[in-house]
Design a protein around this motif. Structure first.
Motif, PDB file in Angstrom:
ATOM      1  N   ASP A 297      -7.344   0.941  -4.319  1.00  0.00           N
ATOM      2  CA  ASP A 297      -8.065   1.808  -5.279  1.00  0.00           C
ATOM      3  C   ASP A 297      -8.923   1.031  -6.132  1.00  0.00           C
ATOM      4  O   ASP A 297      -9.952   1.538  -6.716  1.00  0.00           O
ATOM      5  CB  ASP A 297      -6.791   2.414  -5.742  1.00  0.00           C
ATOM      6  CG  ASP A 297      -5.217   3.079  -5.494  1.00  0.00           C
ATOM      7  OD1 ASP A 297      -6.113   3.644  -4.659  1.00  0.00           O
ATOM      8  OD2 ASP A 297      -4.949   2.853  -5.074  1.00  0.00           O
TER       9      ASP A 297
ATOM     10  N   LYS B 243      -9.004  -1.817   5.934  1.00  0.00           N
ATOM     11  CA  LYS B 243      -9.332  -0.177   6.198  1.00  0.00           C
ATOM     12  C   LYS B 243      -9.002  -0.131   7.770  1.00  0.00           C
ATOM     13  O   LYS B 243      -8.615   1.813   7.937  1.00  0.00           O
ATOM     14  CB  LYS B 243     -11.149  -0.158   5.800  1.00  0.00           C
ATOM     15  CG  LYS B 243     -11.730   0.746   5.702  1.00  0.00           C
ATOM     16  CD  LYS B 243     -13.191   1.137   5.460  1.00  0.00           C
ATOM     17  CE  LYS B 243     -13.961   2.336   5.390  1.00  0.00           C
ATOM     18  NZ  LYS B 243     -15.548   2.744   5.190  1.00  0.00           N
TER      19      LYS B 243
ATOM     20  N   THR C  44     -14.834  -5.590  -3.073  1.00  0.00           N
ATOM     21  CA  THR C  44     -15.353  -4.179  -1.648  1.00  0.00           C
ATOM     22  C   THR C  44     -16.194  -5.344  -0.857  1.00  0.00           C
ATOM     23  O   THR C  44     -16.327  -4.165  -0.078  1.00  0.00           O
ATOM     24  CB  THR C  44     -16.507  -2.977  -2.896  1.00  0.00           C
ATOM     25  OG1 THR C  44     -17.095  -3.674  -3.583  1.00  0.00           O
ATOM     26  CG2 THR C  44     -15.232  -2.094  -3.174  1.00  0.00           C
TER      27      THR C  44
ATOM     28  N   GLU D 223       0.425  -1.442  -0.267  1.00  0.00           N
ATOM     29  CA  GLU D 223      -0.276   0.196   0.041  1.00  0.00           C
ATOM     30  C   GLU D 223       0.884   1.539  -0.062  1.00  0.00           C
ATOM     31  O   GLU D 223       0.490   2.156  -0.914  1.00  0.00           O
ATOM     32  CB  GLU D 223      -0.932   0.045   1.134  1.00  0.00           C
ATOM     33  CG  GLU D 223      -2.055   1.288   0.875  1.00  0.00           C
ATOM     34  CD  GLU D 223      -1.211   2.532   2.504  1.00  0.00           C
ATOM     35  OE1 GLU D 223      -2.802   3.396   1.988  1.00  0.00           O
ATOM     36  OE2 GLU D 223      -0.344   2.510   2.451  1.00  0.00           O
TER      37      GLU D 223
ATOM     38  N   ASN E  50      -7.047   1.752   2.007  1.00  0.00           N
ATOM     39  CA  ASN E  50      -7.647   1.451   1.221  1.00  0.00           C
ATOM     40  C   ASN E  50      -7.790   1.258  -0.085  1.00  0.00           C
ATOM     41  O   ASN E  50      -6.478   1.876  -0.724  1.00  0.00           O
ATOM     42  CB  ASN E  50      -8.487   3.068   1.178  1.00  0.00           C
ATOM     43  CG  ASN E  50      -8.900   3.555   2.517  1.00  0.00           C
ATOM     44  OD1 ASN E  50      -9.797   2.832   2.754  1.00  0.00           O
ATOM     45  ND2 ASN E  50      -8.196   4.722   2.879  1.00  0.00           N
TER      46      ASN E  50
END
Ligand code: GLU
Length: 551
Positions: free
Chosen positions: A101, A94, A105, A59, A99
């Motif tokens: 991209d 989260k 989800t 990340e 988060n």
């Protein structure tokens, strides 16, 4: 022609070609040097802290370079899948400030143009590439049963030959296409293997972004690419997914390093450009002087859920992991005490090549430092958010005494040396319980901590007098201490250590014993913040009743 027929019989439903997918998922339009990294967990329900560690590196590198960080769910081993694990993974990431991209989800939803991001939904894609390899004579069906494979393995072991499906042992490699077709039509069970072009006597050179230059023998095993359930193996899925998702950096645990010869070969055979690889050292623990892997079975701290349960602020865990990633983090933090950790530039080349040592003492220090820097209101909010789920009693007590609780959390905050009492929210109760009668009154005499030099009886005698003489609204800490000294002196306690050492027989003890008695009467503990402040927060009525109850 007959290879084509074999490919059609193996994958009758597949009409697309690799080119179709290569066009569908074009090279990403990102700025030079942008990292496309991913977190690719298997949804087994157990989240290891090593997963957060790997995700964080991906990340940070992606975000730092204005690249893409995506989530791919690797669920081709459907036996191991646990319900709710995908949602849980997303929520955890989260919570740790990460988060995605692109990617999944939710259990059944995703964003991004390079999906599906769940391997079980990509079967057609894998089959398309497998079919193409079969057509080109680079993959073939294998009909060997587990029993046959075992027998070969035993023979190899006995003869000290490298075990596995290679060379003369790769019997199905030499079946004629007609024979293979016949067996499939007869209903024989099969899997699909890569026809490895590798030679064990050749070496492949490789540069790993953490481990540096590595070289290893080429893979000569005809590894399985499609299992009997029609789903791909990790190796095959990794090559196809990371090529089609245009991953630039495969940053993953070093347990995959030994598979690199296979992966590199797959990328070559499939005609893909190889990604950059970085293999992250495994998180180790010092266990009585010897290093070992953090174990899911033995170490509570291996599970990500542990940090939430005991109440480490996730930011503290992240900062701690950044310390492991780059040891320069500590200096950076000292120089930039209030800067957001996202500003710290993570550098793979500065990462230690060998086992990263997980040290809970160090985590506690990082966390204490972080909580110490929080304003009292933030401590309050964070604490009740934790207590709501994990300590209902404290939640009720603290929220129904909100202003007192905020004062408690504010003790010493603005002083030159703020207290570093809490490493995690679980620690709070023991440090503040005495402010609440509901908890304090549950204590028994055994819980009372006194200076070693003072008996409970002597402490009671002190409080007996002190309770009558002390002035609650005295105005300042200094005046309060002066008064304590006066009362102590009258009672026969000495205010000067030298003098006491010279003539101990003239005194009952030191003034610290008197303070210790007051501390014990009010808190039952020997290590607390400043007593005058505690008394101010408790208020006159509570202080007096504590004294009364003590005697
Ligand atoms: N699903 C693999 C694992 O959980 C992913 C490894 C990788 O990042 O490629 O170990």
């Amino acid at each position: 022609m007959s290879l084509e027929k074999l490919a059609d019989i193996l994958f009758p439903e597949i009409g697309k070609t690799p080119e179709y997918y290569l066009e569908k998922y074009p090279k990403r339009n990102l700025k030079e040097g942008a990292v496309v990294g991913r977190y690719a967990p298997s949804p087994t329900g157990f989240q290891h802290i090593g997963g957060v560690f790997a995700a964080l590196i991906n990340e940070r590198l992606a975000k730092q370079s204005e690249g893409i960080f995506f989530l791919r769910i690797e669920d081709t081993d459907q036996k191991r899948e646990v319900e709710g694990a995908i949602e849980d993974t997303i929520a955890t990431m989260k919570n740790f400030g990460m988060n995605f991209d692109e990617g999944m989800t939710g259990e059944h939803s995703e964003i991004g143009n390079y999906g599906p991001y769940r391997q079980s939904l990509r079967k057609e894609i894998y089959s398309t590439f497998a079919k193409d390899l079969v057509k080109r004579g680079l993959a073939y069906p294998c009909f060997c049963t587990p029993e046959e494979l075992n027998a070969v393995r035993e023979k190899q072991m006995a003869e000290k030959i490298t075990p596995g499906y290679h060379g003369e042992f790769a019997t199905c490699r030499n079946l004629s296409t007609e024979e293979a077709i016949k067996r499939i039509e007869a209903g024989d069970k099969y899997i699909v293997r890569l026809k490895s072009p590798g030679n064990i006597n050749n070496r492949v050179e490789f540069h790993d972004l953490i481990k540096g230059d590595i070289s290893f023998p080429e893979n000569d095993q005809d590894i399985v690419i499609v299992k009997s359930d029609g789903l791909p193996t990790y190796h095959f899925a990794h090559a196809i997914d990371d090529a089609l998702m245009r991953t630039t950096h495969v940053i993953r645990g070093e347990e995959w390093l030994s598979s690199l010869p296979i992966h590199v070969q797959l990328f070559d055979v499939l005609g893909f450009d190889r990604p950059n690889y970085a293999h992250i050292p495994t998180i180790m623990k010092n266990d009585n002087g010897s290093k070992r892997k953090l174990s899911k079975r033995k170490d509570a701290e291996a599970a990500v859920s542990y940090y939430r349960e005991v109440g480490y602020p996730t930011e503290a865990v992240v900062e701690y992991l950044l310390n492991i990633i780059n040891s320069t983090y500590e200096d950076w933090r000292a120089e930039n005490p209030t800067t957001d950790y996202h500003e710290f530039p993570v550098a793979l080349e500065k990462m230690s090549k060998s086992g990263a040592l997980f040290d809970i003492v160090k985590l506690n220090d990082v966390s204490k430092e972080l909580i110490c820097k929080m304003k009292a209101d933030k401590v309050y909010e964070s604490y009740i958010a934790w207590a709501k789920d994990f300590d209902k009693e404290m939640y009720d007590l603290v929220t129904s005494n909100e202003s007192m609780s905020k004062e408690i959390f504010n003790i010493d905050k603005d002083g030159p040396k703020p207290r570093k009492d809490f490493a995690k929210w679980e620690d709070v109760k023991e440090k503040i319980f005495y402010f609440f009668d509901e908890l304090f009154n549950k204590e028994s005499d055994e819980n009372i901590e006194l200076p070693k030099t003072l008996s409970l009886e002597a402490a009671k005698e002190i409080i007996n007098v002190y309770a009558d003489k002390f002035t609650f609204n005295i105005g300042s800490q200094e005046d309060w201490f002066e008064e304590l000294k006066e009362i102590g002196t009258e009672l026969g306690y000495c205010t000067n250590r030298k003098e006491f050492k010279a003539n101990p027989e003239n005194y009952k003890g030191m003034i610290s014993d008197v303070a210790g008695a007051v501390r014990a009467a009010l808190t039952h503990r020997s290590n607390t913040p400043d007593l005058y402040t505690i008394m101010q927060i408790m208020g006159e009525e509570k202080v007096k009743s504590r004294f009364k109850n003590f005697i």
